[in-house]
Design a protein around this motif. Structure first.
Motif, short mmCIF file in Angstrom:
data_model
loop_
_atom_site.label_atom_id
_atom_site.label_comp_id
_atom_site.label_asym_id
_atom_site.label_seq_id
_atom_site.Cartn_x
_atom_site.Cartn_y
_atom_site.Cartn_z
N GLY A 171 50.47 53.24 23.80
CA GLY A 171 51.51 52.44 23.16
C GLY A 171 51.26 50.95 23.14
N TYR A 172 50.20 50.50 23.81
CA TYR A 172 49.92 49.05 23.88
C TYR A 172 49.15 48.58 22.65
CZ TYR A 172 50.82 49.19 28.98
OH TYR A 172 51.37 49.33 30.23
N PRO A 173 49.45 47.36 22.17
CA PRO A 173 48.70 46.83 21.04
C PRO A 173 47.31 46.32 21.45
CG PRO A 173 50.33 45.22 21.78
CD PRO A 173 50.53 46.46 22.62
N GLY A 174 46.39 46.30 20.49
CA GLY A 174 45.09 45.64 20.70
C GLY A 174 44.05 46.52 21.35
N THR A 175 42.80 46.27 20.95
CA THR A 175 41.66 46.92 21.60
C THR A 175 41.31 46.06 22.80
OG1 THR A 175 40.88 47.43 19.37
CG2 THR A 175 39.31 47.78 21.18
N VAL A 176 41.35 46.64 23.98
CA VAL A 176 41.06 45.87 25.19
C VAL A 176 39.72 46.32 25.77
CG1 VAL A 176 41.75 45.43 27.60
CG2 VAL A 176 43.44 45.30 25.76
N ALA A 177 38.79 45.38 25.90
CA ALA A 177 37.50 45.67 26.54
C ALA A 177 37.58 45.18 27.98
CB ALA A 177 36.38 44.98 25.79
N ALA A 178 37.56 46.12 28.92
CA ALA A 178 37.73 45.76 30.33
C ALA A 178 36.45 45.99 31.12
CB ALA A 178 38.85 46.62 30.95
N THR A 179 36.18 45.08 32.04
CA THR A 179 35.03 45.22 32.94
C THR A 179 35.53 45.02 34.37
OG1 THR A 179 33.57 44.26 31.28
CG2 THR A 179 32.72 44.34 33.52
N VAL A 180 35.22 45.97 35.22
CA VAL A 180 35.57 45.83 36.63
C VAL A 180 34.27 45.96 37.44
CG1 VAL A 180 36.84 46.82 38.59
CG2 VAL A 180 37.89 46.75 36.31
N THR A 181 34.00 44.97 38.26
CA THR A 181 32.76 44.96 39.04
C THR A 181 33.09 45.04 40.53
OG1 THR A 181 31.77 43.56 37.36
CG2 THR A 181 30.60 43.69 39.47
N TYR A 182 32.52 46.04 41.19
CA TYR A 182 32.62 46.15 42.64
C TYR A 182 31.33 45.58 43.22
CZ TYR A 182 36.38 49.72 42.32
OH TYR A 182 37.55 50.40 42.09
N THR A 183 31.46 44.69 44.20
CA THR A 183 30.27 44.14 44.86
C THR A 183 30.46 44.21 46.39
OG1 THR A 183 30.05 42.54 43.05
CG2 THR A 183 28.75 42.11 45.03
N LEU A 184 29.54 44.89 47.04
CA LEU A 184 29.58 44.98 48.51
C LEU A 184 28.48 44.10 49.07
CD1 LEU A 184 30.58 46.39 51.17
CD2 LEU A 184 28.83 48.12 50.74
N ASN A 185 28.85 43.10 49.87
CA ASN A 185 27.81 42.22 50.43
C ASN A 185 27.56 42.52 51.90
OD1 ASN A 185 29.78 40.93 51.96
ND2 ASN A 185 29.95 39.15 50.58
N ASP A 186 26.61 41.77 52.47
CA ASP A 186 26.22 42.05 53.86
C ASP A 186 27.17 41.40 54.87
OD1 ASP A 186 24.20 43.70 53.10
OD2 ASP A 186 22.65 42.14 53.15
#
Ligand code: GLA
Length: 382
Positions: A171-186
Motif C-alpha cells: 500500500g505504500y507509494p514509490g519504488t524504494v531501493a533499500a540497502t542494509v549492511t551488517y558489519t562485525l569488527n574486531d
C-alpha cells in the motif's frame, strides 16, 4: 582434546599447536562463510552467512528477512553463548515469528488506523495489528528475500543486503531501493547501516528486531537484566499502542531508566502506560546532543557479566520487553521461549510519525537519501 578446544574458543585464540607438536582443534578463523539454508515456498534459495571476528564473536545472518539467526558473544569467563532468540532451521521462520532477528521495513512499529495522508492523498495499508498497521504490513521487509553480498576487510567483515520494494507494495507509494549492511569488527561491535532511496515521497523507518537475552537465548526471562536508556521522555500510547502525540517525562515513573535499573523492578506496578503496553513496549525519546552516533542504551546481565551498548543516529528507541512471548514458541535447541524471555531495543523514528505532525518526519523524497546507523557493542562487566 575436547576440553582444550572449548577453552581455546573461550579465550578467543585462532589456533594453537601443543608443546608436543600435535596440532589441536582450531577455532574457526575470522571471516565470512556462506552455506545453503533452505528454500522458500516459491523456490528461492536461502543462504546463511557466518560473520566471525578475530575474538570468536560470531553472527549468522540469512538473506530471508535479513534475519540474525544467531549471535555468539563471550561472557566474563570468555565462554561464548548464543544471545538472540530464533530457530535452527528456515521452516519455522517461513511459518511466521514475532519478527525474531529481522530487518523491519518499510515502517518500523505502528501506523494508526493503517492509513496516512501525504501530499494531499490518503494511503490505506494492511491492518495487521488490530485496527493498526505494524512493521511494514503482511509481507514486510522481514519476509522478503534480499540480495546478499559478503565482504571482508582487515579488521571487519560483513554482509550487504539489498531489496527493491515495488511501487504500491503493502500500500505504500514509490519504488524504494533499500540497502542494509551488517558489519562485525574486531572490537566486538555489530554495526547496522541502513540506506534507502525512492522515486515518490513515502514513509521509511527501518529497524532491527533482534530479541536479546544476554544470559543466553532460552535460559529464562530477562527481568534481571540491568537497563539504562538515555532518554528523559517517552511517547505515551493509547490501548492499541498508537502514540497520543505528547511527550511524557520519565522522571518519577517506571519508565525512568536514566540510571541502570532491572527491567523487572517496576514492570508490574499499576501504571496506565505499562497496562497499555502489557509491560514495556514504548518509544523512548533519546536525549541527543547532535546528529551523530550517540549512546542510546546499555544493558548488563549480572550472572554472565555480558553487556550490550546500543549507539544510534536515530531519535527514538523502542524498548519491548517480550510481553507477547507466552511459552508457545520452541526455538533453537528445543528451548521454550517463555514470557519476557527476550527484549528488543529497536532504534527508530517515533511510531505513527506519518500521522503526527509534531514528530520528526519519516517522509523520504526523491533525490534524497535515507541513512541511519546503529551499533550493537558487546562487552563484559567484571
Ligand atoms: C514491536 C512492537 C510490539 C510487538 C513486537 C513483536 O516491538 O512494538 O508491540 O509487535 O514488535 O511482537
Amino acid at each position: 582434546m575436547r576440553k582444550n578446544s572449548i577453552l581455546l574458543i573461550g579465550v578467543g585464540l585462532v589456533s594453537l599447536t601443543m608443546a608436543n607438536g600435535c596440532a589441536q582443534a582450531q577455532a574457526p578463523k575470522a571471516g565470512v562463510e556462506s552455506a545453503a539454508f533452505g528454500t522458500t515456498a516459491d523456490g528461492k534459495a536461502i543462504e546463511i552467512f557466518t560473520l566471525r571476528n578475530a575474538k570468536g564473536v560470531e553472527a549468522r545472518v540469512m538473506n530471508y528477512g535479513g534475519i540474525i539467526v544467531s549471535l555468539k558473544t563471550p561472557d566474563r569467563a570468555g565462554k561464548l553463548d548464543d544471545i538472540v532468540l530464533g530457530f535452527d532451521s528456515l521452516a519455522p521462520y517461513l511459518k511466521g515469528t514475532p519478527y525474531f532477528g529481522a530487518i523491519i521495513g518499510r515502517y518500523g512499529n505502528r501506523i494508526g488506523h493503517a492509513r496516512f495522508a501525504l501530499d494531499g492523498k490518503t494511503y490505506e495499508l494492511a491492518k495487521n495489528d488490530g485496527p493498526n498497521h505494524l512493521h511494514g504490513g503482511v509481507r514486510g521487509f522481514d519476509k522478503v528475500v534480499w540480495a546478499a553480498e559478503p565482504f571482508e576487510r582487515a579488521t571487519e567483515r560483513g554482509l550487504v543486503l539489498k531489496y527493491t520494494s515495488p511501487d504500491g507494495e503493502e500500500g505504500y507509494p514509490g519504488t524504494v531501493a533499500a540497502t542494509v549492511t551488517y558489519t562485525l569488527n574486531d572490537a566486538n561491535e555489530l554495526a547496522v547501516d541502513y540506506a534507502a532511496t525512492t522515486d515518490k515521497p513515502t514513509p521509511v523507518n527501518l529497524t532491527q528486531h533482534s530479541y536479546f537475552n544476554l544470559a543466553g537465548a532460552g535460559s529464562g526471562d530477562i527481568l534481571g537484566h540491568q537497563l539504562m536508556i538515555a532518554a528523559s521522555n517517552v511517547t505515551p500510547v493509547d490501548s492499541t499502542l498508537i502514540p497520543t502525540g505528547l511527550l511524557a517525562p520519565v522522571a518519577g515513573t517506571p519508565f525512568d531508566f536514566r540510571t541502570p535499573t532491572a527491567i523487572g523492578a517496576r514492570i508490574n506496578v499499576a501504571d496506565v502506560q505499562l497496562k497499555n503496553g502489557k509491560g514495556y513496549d514504548h518509544n523512548w525519546v533519546l536525549d541527543r546532543k547532535g546528529a551523530g552516533l550517540e549512546l542510546a542504551a546499555k544493558v548488563t546481565e549480572p550472572t554472565s557479566g555480558r553487556t550490550l551498548e546500543v549507539r544510534t543516529t536515530e531519535p527514538g528507541l523502542q524498548f519491548y520487553s517480550g510481553n507477547f512471548l507466552d511459552g508457545t514458541i520452541k526455538g533453537k535447541g528445543g528451548r521454550v521461549y517463555g514470557h519476557r524471555s527476550g527484549f528488543c531495543l529497536e532504534t527508530q523514528h517515533y511510531p505513527d510519525s506519518p500521522n503526527q505532525p509534531s514528530f520528526p518526519s519519516t517522509i523520504l523524497r526523491p533525490g534524497l537519501e535515507y541513512r541511519t546507523h546503529t551499533v550493537f557493542a558487546f562487552g563484559v562487566a567484571r
